[in-house]
Design an enzyme around this catalytic site. Structure first.
Site, mmCIF file in Angstrom:
data_model
loop_
_atom_site.group_PDB
_atom_site.id
_atom_site.type_symbol
_atom_site.label_atom_id
_atom_site.label_comp_id
_atom_site.label_asym_id
_atom_site.label_seq_id
_atom_site.Cartn_x
_atom_site.Cartn_y
_atom_site.Cartn_z
ATOM 1 N N CYS A 234 1.046 -0.810 0.120
ATOM 2 C CA CYS A 234 0.431 -0.365 -0.106
ATOM 3 C C CYS A 234 0.801 0.926 0.074
ATOM 4 O O CYS A 234 1.522 1.522 -0.720
ATOM 5 C CB CYS A 234 -0.893 -0.558 1.137
ATOM 6 S SG CYS A 234 -1.960 1.253 0.908
ATOM 7 N N ASP A 328 -8.353 -5.727 -6.233
ATOM 8 C CA ASP A 328 -7.925 -4.819 -4.725
ATOM 9 C C ASP A 328 -9.279 -3.547 -5.397
ATOM 10 O O ASP A 328 -9.681 -3.254 -6.262
ATOM 11 C CB ASP A 328 -6.705 -4.172 -5.145
ATOM 12 C CG ASP A 328 -5.992 -3.012 -4.656
ATOM 13 O OD1 ASP A 328 -6.785 -2.762 -3.356
ATOM 14 O OD2 ASP A 328 -4.754 -2.620 -4.285
ATOM 15 N N HIS A 362 -6.852 -6.418 -1.548
ATOM 16 C CA HIS A 362 -5.399 -5.035 -1.469
ATOM 17 C C HIS A 362 -4.473 -5.477 -0.121
ATOM 18 O O HIS A 362 -3.739 -5.869 -0.643
ATOM 19 C CB HIS A 362 -6.317 -3.885 -0.525
ATOM 20 C CG HIS A 362 -4.871 -2.752 -0.388
ATOM 21 N ND1 HIS A 362 -4.540 -2.200 -1.498
ATOM 22 C CD2 HIS A 362 -4.486 -2.284 0.921
ATOM 23 C CE1 HIS A 362 -4.057 -1.283 -1.033
ATOM 24 N NE2 HIS A 362 -3.626 -2.104 0.095
#
Length: 419
Positions: A234, A328, A362
């Site tokens: 991330c 995601d 994600h």
């Protein structure tokens, strides 16, 4: 005699467990439930229905679940399908050294469609899931500006060194670093905001802080030179990619679901300042669950003048592995990885590789941990949507964890020529 066995009953959290039930009646249908309480007291539950064979046995390695939280043959399904009773809670191990997660397995007669916590199970078994191994050392790091925790495997070394970076959750997250260290790497879980005397909010990314951390790691007598690896996800993956582009100390980089540009806050490295792309908050979407999707709020570095925010991936000295979940819901991570590869290929570089996992979300983490579809993030008024389909996400985590270790062994451990 009715028995529920889980082997091994105590193991690393990334190791599989073999679950069997014996002593049932032939063709008997039962419910197997798993429960776990995290260190904050949050309860996570899962369940699946199984039919015994003619010998009165159920073996999760070969028998399909008929229903519940998953269907089909999934030996570790009770672990990766755990869901929080209280919505939007993410399972995060805090104390990685002194205590395991304890997963209780309960067996119930027949099919329990409702949560069977009120009923008395026929038989139970507790499984310990550890995040460290005997001899693994945790060293608190408070040197210069650097804050974190260094995990050293037992032995003299030298060990390949890795910096581990998480994203917008802030603070110090250690569970992935300690697990990776259990496989022979020296791993620095690095905090960069919202921890001790670090800034409470991330207002800019000062790359010199991460360079200081890389130098600190390389100066340690048990760390193998000449370069280190970076494992990142991330916002951490954005920083990890910047480290690959600008820092000579970085020899191999893994970016999990991150961008190829600077977002929201500027990046500074000496006199260099990379201006960020900003989220268009008018494009926020609210999922039916009540969680907030920010995926559509992002412009891209390919949009005209915004190319100035793009990271110069072609300048990276070492190889880069992009790991992407194609479900995601937080970032356009597959698009960003494709763009980064185009940057490399456009400059004659073949040092990039992309692993795309269909159905994965994600938060790709070490194997057998439950999918976190959405959770609260510090400073936000609504939970964030992460995405992912449980079974596909679980398969992705299991495969990616092996690939992560192979990548670092290949690129951080020097080959010795045979005389």
């Amino acid at each position: 005699m009715l028995q529920l066995t889980a082997t091994p009953a105590s193991a690393l959290a990334d190791e599989p467990v073999h679950i069997r039930v014996t002593g049932l009646s032939p063709s008997q249908v039962v419910t197997v439930k798993a429960s776990l309480k995290d260190e904050k007291g949050n309860l996570f539950l899962s369940k699946a229905f199984y039919r015994a064979n003619e010998a009165g046995q159920v073996d999760l390695e070969q028998d399909p679940a008929l229903g519940g939280d998953y269907v089909g043959v999934h030996p570790m399904g009770l672990f990766w399908s755990l869901k929080p009773v209280k919505a939007f809670q993410r399972l995060l191990k805090q104390d990685v050294m002194n205590s395991p997660f304890r997963v209780t397995l309960d067996l119930y007669d027949s099919v329990c469609f409702q949560d069977p916590t009120e009923d008395q199970p026929r038989v139970s078994q507790t499984v310990q899931r550890w995040f460290s191994t005997p001899g693994l050392q945790r060293v608190q790091i408070r040197e210069g500006r650097v804050r974190g925790a260094l995990f050293l495997p037992p032995g003299e070394g030298p060990f390949p060194g890795v910096i581990d970076l998480f994203g917008g959750i802030g603070g110090l997250v250690e569970f992935r670093a300690s697990l990776l260290a259990a496989h022979g790497f020296a791993v620095l879980a690095l905090a960069y905001f919202a921890y001790e005397d670090l800034p409470k909010q991330l207002l800019e990314v000062d790359l010199e802080y991460f360079e200081e951390a890389a130098n600190l790691l390389l100066a340690h007598p048990k760390i193998q030179s000449p370069g280190i690896g970076v494992l990142s996800v991330c916002k951490g993956a954005e920083i990890g990619l910047a480290m690959a582009c600008y820092l000579k100390q970085v020899a191999a980089t893994i970016c999990i679901n991150g961008p190829n540009a600077i977002f929201e806050v500027p990046l500074r490295y000496g006199d260099l300042v990379v201006r960020p792309l900003l989220f268009d908050k008018a494009r926020l979407q609210v999922h039916v669950s009540g969680a907030m999707s920010i995926r559509h709020c992002q412009g891209g570095p390919w949009e005209g003048l915004n190319r100035q925010s793009m990271l110069p991936v072609e300048k990276a000295q070492g190889p880069i592995l992009f790991i992407v979940g194609d479900n995601d819901e937080c970032l356009h991570s597959s698009v960003y990885a494709e763009q980064a590869m185009d940057q490399l290929w456009g400059h004659g570089r073949s040092s990039g590789r992309v692993l795309v996992y269909p159905g994965a979300g994600h938060l790709l983490e070490p194997p057998y941990g439950p999918l976190c579809y959405a959770s609260w993030n510090p400073g936000l008024t609504s939970p964030l949507l992460w995405g992912g389909q449980p079974a596909a996400h679980a398969a992705a985590q299991e495969h990616a964890w092996g690939e992560i270790q192979k990548f670092f062994r290949q690129h951080l451990i020097p080959t010795r020529s045979k005389l």
